[in-house]
Design a protein around this motif. Structure first.
Motif, PDB file in Angstrom:
ATOM      1  N   LYS A  22       0.964  -1.265  -0.018  1.00 37.50           N
ATOM      2  CA  LYS A  22       0.010  -0.069  -0.012  1.00 37.50           C
ATOM      3  C   LYS A  22       0.897   1.052   0.066  1.00 37.50           C
ATOM      4  N   MET A  23       1.923   1.243   0.846  1.00 37.27           N
ATOM      5  CA  MET A  23       2.893   2.485   0.906  1.00 37.27           C
ATOM      6  C   MET A  23       3.502   2.620  -0.484  1.00 37.27           C
ATOM      7  N   LEU A  24       3.885   1.514  -0.937  1.00 37.30           N
ATOM      8  CA  LEU A  24       4.732   1.515  -2.388  1.00 37.30           C
ATOM      9  C   LEU A  24       3.709   2.209  -3.482  1.00 37.30           C
ATOM     10  N   MET A  25       2.531   1.728  -3.529  1.00 42.09           N
ATOM     11  CA  MET A  25       1.785   2.216  -4.454  1.00 42.09           C
ATOM     12  C   MET A  25       1.626   3.866  -4.174  1.00 42.09           C
ATOM     13  N   LEU A  26       1.434   3.940  -3.173  1.00 39.68           N
ATOM     14  CA  LEU A  26       1.254   5.707  -2.897  1.00 39.68           C
ATOM     15  C   LEU A  26       2.384   6.394  -3.097  1.00 39.68           C
ATOM     16  N   ALA A  27       3.773   5.898  -2.855  1.00 36.35           N
ATOM     17  CA  ALA A  27       4.873   6.645  -2.790  1.00 36.35           C
ATOM     18  C   ALA A  27       5.290   6.701  -4.317  1.00 36.35           C
ATOM     19  N   LEU A  28       4.928   5.594  -5.151  1.00 39.47           N
ATOM     20  CA  LEU A  28       5.258   5.677  -6.647  1.00 39.47           C
ATOM     21  C   LEU A  28       4.358   6.611  -7.546  1.00 39.47           C
ATOM     22  N   ASN A  29       3.388   7.155  -6.978  1.00 41.24           N
ATOM     23  CA  ASN A  29       2.342   7.966  -7.778  1.00 41.24           C
ATOM     24  C   ASN A  29       2.099   9.422  -7.400  1.00 41.24           C
ATOM     25  N   VAL A  30       3.255   9.985  -6.929  1.00 42.07           N
ATOM     26  CA  VAL A  30       3.214  11.202  -6.454  1.00 42.07           C
ATOM     27  C   VAL A  30       3.578  12.175  -7.608  1.00 42.07           C
ATOM     28  N   PHE A  31       4.539  11.776  -8.465  1.00 47.51           N
ATOM     29  CA  PHE A  31       5.014  12.545  -9.551  1.00 47.51           C
ATOM     30  C   PHE A  31       4.565  11.974 -10.864  1.00 47.51           C
ATOM     31  N   GLU A 205       1.294   6.450  12.795  1.00 45.05           N
ATOM     32  CA  GLU A 205       2.258   5.996  11.851  1.00 45.05           C
ATOM     33  C   GLU A 205       1.949   6.146  10.519  1.00 45.05           C
ATOM     34  N   TRP A 206       0.765   5.856   9.999  1.00 44.62           N
ATOM     35  CA  TRP A 206       0.382   6.226   8.843  1.00 44.62           C
ATOM     36  C   TRP A 206       0.292   7.777   8.210  1.00 44.62           C
ATOM     37  N   ALA A 207      -0.169   8.296   9.247  1.00 45.88           N
ATOM     38  CA  ALA A 207       0.196   9.923   8.790  1.00 45.88           C
ATOM     39  C   ALA A 207       1.558  10.114   8.778  1.00 45.88           C
ATOM     40  N   GLU A 208       2.489   9.756   9.607  1.00 46.02           N
ATOM     41  CA  GLU A 208       3.947  10.203   9.387  1.00 46.02           C
ATOM     42  C   GLU A 208       4.297   9.722   7.939  1.00 46.02           C
ATOM     43  N   PHE A 209       3.996   8.603   7.535  1.00 45.07           N
ATOM     44  CA  PHE A 209       4.395   8.336   6.386  1.00 45.07           C
ATOM     45  C   PHE A 209       3.963   9.287   5.272  1.00 45.07           C
ATOM     46  N   LEU A 210       2.449   9.409   5.077  1.00 46.61           N
ATOM     47  CA  LEU A 210       1.934  10.209   4.244  1.00 46.61           C
ATOM     48  C   LEU A 210       2.478  11.645   4.307  1.00 46.61           C
ATOM     49  N   GLU A 211       2.973  12.283   5.211  1.00 53.65           N
ATOM     50  CA  GLU A 211       3.518  13.639   5.309  1.00 53.65           C
ATOM     51  C   GLU A 211       4.969  13.300   4.542  1.00 53.65           C
ATOM     52  N   VAL A 212       5.773  12.347   4.920  1.00 57.13           N
ATOM     53  CA  VAL A 212       6.892  12.213   4.192  1.00 57.13           C
ATOM     54  C   VAL A 212       7.026  12.220   2.647  1.00 57.13           C
ATOM     55  N   ILE A 213       5.811  11.529   2.049  1.00 55.73           N
ATOM     56  CA  ILE A 213       5.591  11.476   0.758  1.00 55.73           C
ATOM     57  C   ILE A 213       4.935  12.945   0.182  1.00 55.73           C
ATOM     58  N   GLY A 214       4.522  13.508   0.975  1.00 57.78           N
ATOM     59  CA  GLY A 214       3.940  14.759   0.582  1.00 57.78           C
ATOM     60  C   GLY A 214       2.331  14.759   0.632  1.00 57.78           C
ATOM     61  N   LEU A 242       7.586  17.628  -0.022  1.00 57.48           N
ATOM     62  CA  LEU A 242       7.407  17.410  -1.435  1.00 57.48           C
ATOM     63  C   LEU A 242       8.428  18.107  -2.249  1.00 57.48           C
ATOM     64  N   ASN A 243       9.125  19.281  -1.704  1.00 55.49           N
ATOM     65  CA  ASN A 243       9.864  20.063  -2.550  1.00 55.49           C
ATOM     66  C   ASN A 243      11.403  19.422  -2.598  1.00 55.49           C
TER      67      ASN A 243
END
Length: 301
Positions: A22-31, A205-214, A242-243
């Motif tokens: 789940k985390m990979l799918m989100l992180a791979l689709n930011v840009f 924990e989930w919120a901390e990950f979401l913040e890291v990927i923006g 994000l920046n």
């Protein structure tokens, strides 16, 4: 017992894989990339950036098309730890080619300025959330723990009848002749219910990950209302993360365009922009103004 332990360990691992994916799918689709060679598999590019921290872009010597492949360093690095020469190689096939920095034959795109992959953080976060989730499962299961009672053998039948009435929600009157309370004791109680607190910890924990990927983390439940300063502080942190990822990709795109006369662009995923309710310029301009004066074509430092 051994079979039960193995099944439990397998379920623990499946829970970890579930959160990791789940985390990979989100992180791979930011840009998203625009105006790039359609032959390039961008899922491979994004995965390589996520797992190794960098990927090499170069022009094929036959087709003259832009390609992007994983690479390994060849020879010594320069003063800043950047590769002087690399060998690109695909995941499949036998293609390989050595490229040299002094000839301007490649551009390295980094995932972030630290040049470190995000994948280890995803693994750690997935392990922590899986641990919390499995602890929740165990805590809920423990609510079904059988009660153990201690009494004299003569009073066993009486106590059994009383417990049946309790389970049936029937009021019971106990006399001293029926049961000696001093000789009766519950020695094993169900574990206290803490699944709700564990669930809050998992959300954090989930919120901390979401913040890291923006990505915004307003879905986290808080007992008190968020004040304006807290919301603004959270948004600044998200923009900052994000920046960090945007700048290195934008710098690599500028270098690619300069070297090969292309018009490759890096864009934030529209769904991320809609979720944050910001414009892409908010992310770009969040950085210090002096960083926008980097000369196109310079190596990233």
């Amino acid at each position: 017992m051994k079979r039960k332990t193995v099944n439990s360990q397998l379920y623990n691992y499946k829970t970890y894989l579930n959160y990791r994916d789940k985390m990979l799918m989100l992180a791979l689709n930011v840009f998203q990339f625009k105006n790039i060679n359609p032959f390039i598999d961008m899922s491979v590019v994004n995965t390589e950036l996520l797992t190794t921290g960098s990927i090499a872009f170069f022009q094929d010597d036959v087709t003259k098309e832009l390609l992007a492949l994983p690479y390994i360093n060849v020879g010594a690095l320069d003063f800043y730890g950047r590769p002087r020469a690399i060998m690109v190689r695909p995941f499949f096939g036998s293609y390989n080619r050595t490229l040299y920095k002094e000839r301007g034959e490649f551009v390295i795109m980094y995932d972030n300025e630290a040049r470190l992959p995000l994948y280890p953080q995803i693994v750690e976060g997935a392990e922590r959330m899986a641990l919390i989730k499995r602890t929740i499962d165990i805590n809920i299961s423990n609510q079904m723990t059988n009660r153990w009672w201690k009494t004299t053998e003569e009073k066993e039948r009486t106590l059994r009848n009383i417990l049946e009435q309790v389970d049936s929600k029937v009021d019971t009157i106990i006399t001293y002749d029926d049961l000696d309370l001093d000789e009766t004791q519950q020695i094993l109680n169900p574990a206290p219910f803490v699944a709700d607190k564990l669930n809050e910890a998992k959300h954090e924990e989930w919120a901390e990950f979401l913040e890291v990927i923006g990505v915004t983390s307003l879905a986290v439940n808080k007992k008190e209302r968020l004040i304006t300063d807290e919301v603004e502080s959270n948004n600044h942190l998200i923009n900052y993360y994000l920046n960090c990822f945007y700048k290195t990709r934008k710098k690599a795109c500028d270098d690619i365009n300069f070297k090969y006369g292309l018009d490759v662009e890096i864009k934030l995923n529209k769904d991320v922009l809609d979720l944050l309710k910001i414009t892409e310029n908010d992310i770009i301009n969040y950085d210090n103004s002096d960083d926008t004066n980097v000369n196109v074509g310079d190596d990233y430092e």
